[in-house]
Write a protein that holds these residues in place. Structure first.
Motif, mmCIF file in Angstrom:
data_model
loop_
_atom_site.group_PDB
_atom_site.id
_atom_site.type_symbol
_atom_site.label_atom_id
_atom_site.label_comp_id
_atom_site.label_asym_id
_atom_site.label_seq_id
_atom_site.Cartn_x
_atom_site.Cartn_y
_atom_site.Cartn_z
ATOM 1 N N LEU A 275 0.861 -0.955 0.523
ATOM 2 C CA LEU A 275 -0.124 -0.006 -0.217
ATOM 3 C C LEU A 275 0.917 1.275 -0.183
ATOM 4 N N LYS A 276 2.039 1.324 1.077
ATOM 5 C CA LYS A 276 2.461 2.358 0.874
ATOM 6 C C LYS A 276 3.702 2.478 -0.023
ATOM 7 N N THR A 277 3.836 2.004 -0.377
ATOM 8 C CA THR A 277 4.579 1.507 -2.056
ATOM 9 C C THR A 277 3.637 2.272 -3.252
ATOM 10 N N GLU A 278 2.531 1.903 -3.099
ATOM 11 C CA GLU A 278 2.024 2.535 -4.730
ATOM 12 C C GLU A 278 1.727 3.655 -4.814
ATOM 13 N N GLN A 279 1.170 4.564 -2.852
ATOM 14 C CA GLN A 279 1.350 5.589 -2.041
ATOM 15 C C GLN A 279 2.278 6.351 -2.973
ATOM 16 N N VAL A 280 3.514 5.700 -2.140
ATOM 17 C CA VAL A 280 4.779 6.277 -3.393
ATOM 18 C C VAL A 280 4.453 7.272 -4.534
ATOM 19 N N LYS A 281 3.899 6.014 -5.662
ATOM 20 C CA LYS A 281 3.862 5.983 -7.274
ATOM 21 C C LYS A 281 3.165 6.731 -7.353
ATOM 22 N N VAL A 282 1.988 6.710 -7.003
ATOM 23 C CA VAL A 282 0.726 8.268 -7.039
ATOM 24 C C VAL A 282 1.584 9.202 -6.565
ATOM 25 N N ASN A 283 1.695 10.065 -4.980
ATOM 26 C CA ASN A 283 2.490 10.882 -5.296
ATOM 27 C C ASN A 283 4.077 11.006 -6.154
ATOM 28 N N GLU A 284 4.277 10.136 -6.885
ATOM 29 C CA GLU A 284 5.579 10.344 -8.086
ATOM 30 C C GLU A 284 4.531 10.975 -9.142
ATOM 31 N N VAL A 285 3.516 10.517 -9.639
ATOM 32 C CA VAL A 285 2.413 10.753 -10.769
ATOM 33 C C VAL A 285 2.490 12.378 -10.205
ATOM 34 N N GLN A 286 1.779 12.601 -8.854
ATOM 35 C CA GLN A 286 1.323 13.882 -8.647
ATOM 36 C C GLN A 286 2.898 14.928 -8.745
ATOM 37 N N VAL A 287 4.075 14.318 -8.494
ATOM 38 C CA VAL A 287 5.150 15.766 -8.424
ATOM 39 C C VAL A 287 5.268 15.802 -10.153
ATOM 40 N N HIS A 288 5.171 14.979 -10.688
ATOM 41 C CA HIS A 288 5.949 14.929 -11.925
ATOM 42 C C HIS A 288 4.635 15.903 -12.968
ATOM 43 N N GLN A 289 3.126 16.012 -12.861
ATOM 44 C CA GLN A 289 2.131 16.463 -13.375
ATOM 45 C C GLN A 289 2.795 18.084 -12.607
ATOM 46 N N THR A 290 3.047 18.362 -11.650
ATOM 47 C CA THR A 290 2.823 19.666 -10.796
ATOM 48 C C THR A 290 3.899 20.444 -11.522
ATOM 49 N N LEU A 291 4.958 19.492 -11.785
ATOM 50 C CA LEU A 291 6.056 19.922 -12.150
ATOM 51 C C LEU A 291 6.380 20.286 -13.646
ATOM 52 N N SER A 292 5.321 19.720 -14.254
ATOM 53 C CA SER A 292 5.514 19.487 -15.910
ATOM 54 C C SER A 292 4.403 20.728 -16.418
ATOM 55 N N SER B 214 6.391 17.234 -3.048
ATOM 56 C CA SER B 214 7.504 17.064 -2.439
ATOM 57 C C SER B 214 7.118 16.809 -1.510
ATOM 58 N N THR B 215 6.931 17.389 -0.195
ATOM 59 C CA THR B 215 6.646 16.804 0.822
ATOM 60 C C THR B 215 5.750 15.521 1.591
ATOM 61 N N ASN B 216 5.096 15.982 0.377
ATOM 62 C CA ASN B 216 4.346 14.834 0.148
ATOM 63 C C ASN B 216 4.730 13.244 -0.414
ATOM 64 N N LEU B 217 5.039 13.388 -1.326
ATOM 65 C CA LEU B 217 6.431 12.303 -1.845
ATOM 66 C C LEU B 217 7.516 11.852 0.091
ATOM 67 N N VAL B 218 7.967 12.497 0.179
ATOM 68 C CA VAL B 218 8.672 12.298 1.574
ATOM 69 C C VAL B 218 7.801 11.445 2.266
ATOM 70 N N THR B 219 7.091 12.331 2.654
ATOM 71 C CA THR B 219 6.247 11.213 3.249
ATOM 72 C C THR B 219 5.888 10.356 3.327
ATOM 73 N N ALA B 220 5.223 9.817 2.231
ATOM 74 C CA ALA B 220 5.179 8.477 1.238
ATOM 75 C C ALA B 220 6.472 7.652 1.328
ATOM 76 N N LYS B 221 7.104 8.118 1.476
ATOM 77 C CA LYS B 221 8.230 7.131 1.156
ATOM 78 C C LYS B 221 9.188 6.598 2.879
ATOM 79 N N ASN B 222 8.810 7.621 3.360
ATOM 80 C CA ASN B 222 9.085 7.320 5.194
ATOM 81 C C ASN B 222 8.069 6.475 5.942
ATOM 82 N N ASP B 223 6.464 6.454 4.956
ATOM 83 C CA ASP B 223 5.648 5.030 4.969
ATOM 84 C C ASP B 223 6.296 3.723 4.368
ATOM 85 N N VAL B 224 6.944 3.970 3.805
ATOM 86 C CA VAL B 224 7.593 2.670 3.002
ATOM 87 C C VAL B 224 8.496 2.041 4.072
#
Length: 413
Positions: free
Chosen positions: A115-132, A162-172
């Protein structure tokens, strides 16, 4: 199973119960004991020949072998052995329960990692979309098509994502630490779980086949705690019978051999009797039967019998309480599984709607027909819908695996 401290603790309890059973069985064998005494004295003592006090040094020694055992004690010992045997069997089921619980905890921890790994993937997509979007907005700002405030809003959103992504990775990381704790692995040891490509491929029993009453009926035949409770009731009943047997007379047998030597033992000619002759002359044999009859001891034994009888009832109440909790837990797990499935279906629909809204918003934003705040709000809704869907999917898996565990006492992933 090999390294779990909890399982090892239950294995210790099982060994202690086995030793208690072994000791109760050995108590049926008559007891034998030997005793050797030796002493030396110097000073005034009574002369056994002249019957006068004289100064002399005396050495004496004696030896004794004795035997004693029960012939009949109204089955008290037999019932004690039966009670200890049932306790040992009960501890075997408690050990099985500890192993099953560990298996379920490890499976749950593994699903938590997924679950936490999937949430990291979702957060990575979010960061990528915002960056784009930020890169595209910067170009529009340079071209003068949109105000600089749009760029600032997206930069703030990127920082949040980016903060959400860091939190998600830490949850893993925290989930993996929990797994290491269950496996009793060193926290400095690398541990990388194998992530399935598609979580939907995990085998799950259809919810329609998980009627809670059916699961409860199956659990009554497979759940180790249920079997342990039944054995403890039988053990308490045997203990009650053993305690009650102490109210009746007990027939015992006993015997012994003894002999002795002293260096001041003389014959009629005032010669010291030789060691071997003394041993032979003082050799004694005895055997006898004894009947121990309890008459009155302040009602201590009758009170013990009453307590043992009450303990049988207490064990029955414990069984009923455990069964009641098991039934409640199963019905709760089933209700949660139904809710989780409904929540997952709703979240899947929500993701589709949020994705469509986001696609339209992106086109309008790129044409300058939507301000940044409204666009970020639409993007955030999609992100939240995706997170909710992933969480709901794994929550449903958790609940179904729990029902499977209650029914079969095993986990399949």
């Amino acid at each position: 199973m090999e390294h779990s401290i909890t399982v090892k603790q239950q294995e210790v309890q099982k060994r202690l119960a086995d030793l208690t059973l072994q000791q109760s069985r050995l108590s049926m064998i008559p007891g034998f004991s030997g005793q050797i005494n030796a002493g030396y004295s110097d000073g005034r003592t009574n002369d056994i020949v002249t019957n006068q006090y004289i100064n002399q040094s005396i050495f004496n020694a004696s030896g004794q072998l004795s035997m004693g055992g029960d012939i009949f004690n109204w089955f008290s010992k037999q019932n004690t052995i039966a009670a200890n045997r049932l306790d040992a069997e009960s501890n075997s089921f408690l050990l099985q329960k500890a192993r099953n619980d560990l298996a379920f905890n490890v499976a749950t921890a593994f699903l938590q990692i997924l679950l936490k790994t999937e949430q990291v993937k979702v957060n990575e997509v979010q960061v990528h979309q915002t960056l784009s979007n930020l890169d595209n907005t910067k170009k529009l700002v340079i071209a003068g098509s949109v105000p600089e405030s749009n760029q600032a809003d997206l930069e703030a959103q990127l920082a949040q994502d980016s903060t959400n992504l860091v939190t998600a990775k830490n949850d893993v990381i925290l989930s993996i630490l929990q797994m290491k704790a269950y496996l009793n692995l060193g926290f400095d040891i690398a541990f990388v779980p194998e992530i399935p490509e598609n979580v939907s491929s995990l085998p799950i029993t259809p919810l329609g086949e998980m009627d809670p009453e059916m699961v409860y009926s199956a659990a009554l035949t497979t759940y180790p705690l249920v079997k342990s409770d039944e054995l403890r009731i039988k053990s308490a009943d045997k203990t009650f019978r053993a305690t009650r047997g102490q109210l009746y007379p007990a027939l015992t047998i006993g015997g012994g051999l003894s002999t002795g030597y002293a260096n001041n033992f003389y014959d009629r000619n005032m010669k010291l009797v030789p060691f071997g002759q003394q041993i032979d002359n003082t050799f004694n044999k005895n055997i006898g039967l004894g009947l121990r009859i309890p008459i009155f001891n302040g009602y201590q034994q009758r009170t013990a019998v009453s307590k043992a009888k009450v303990n049988v009832y207490n064990m029955q109440l414990n069984r009923d309480l455990d069964n009641q909790k098991l039934r409640q837990d199963i019905y709760t797990a089933h209700a949660n599984a139904v809710a989780a499935l409904q929540k997952y279906n709703a979240s899947a629909t929500g993701v589709m709607a949020a994705q469509k809204a986001y696609d339209f918003a992106t086109k309008r934003f790129n044409l300058g027909l939507m301000n940044t705040i409204d666009y970020i709000t639409t993007q955030t809704r999609l992100f939240k819908a995706q997170i909710d869907k992933v969480s709901a999917q794994y929550d449903y898996i958790f609940k179904m695996k729990l029902l499977e565990f209650y029914r079969d006492q095993r986990i399949s992933l």
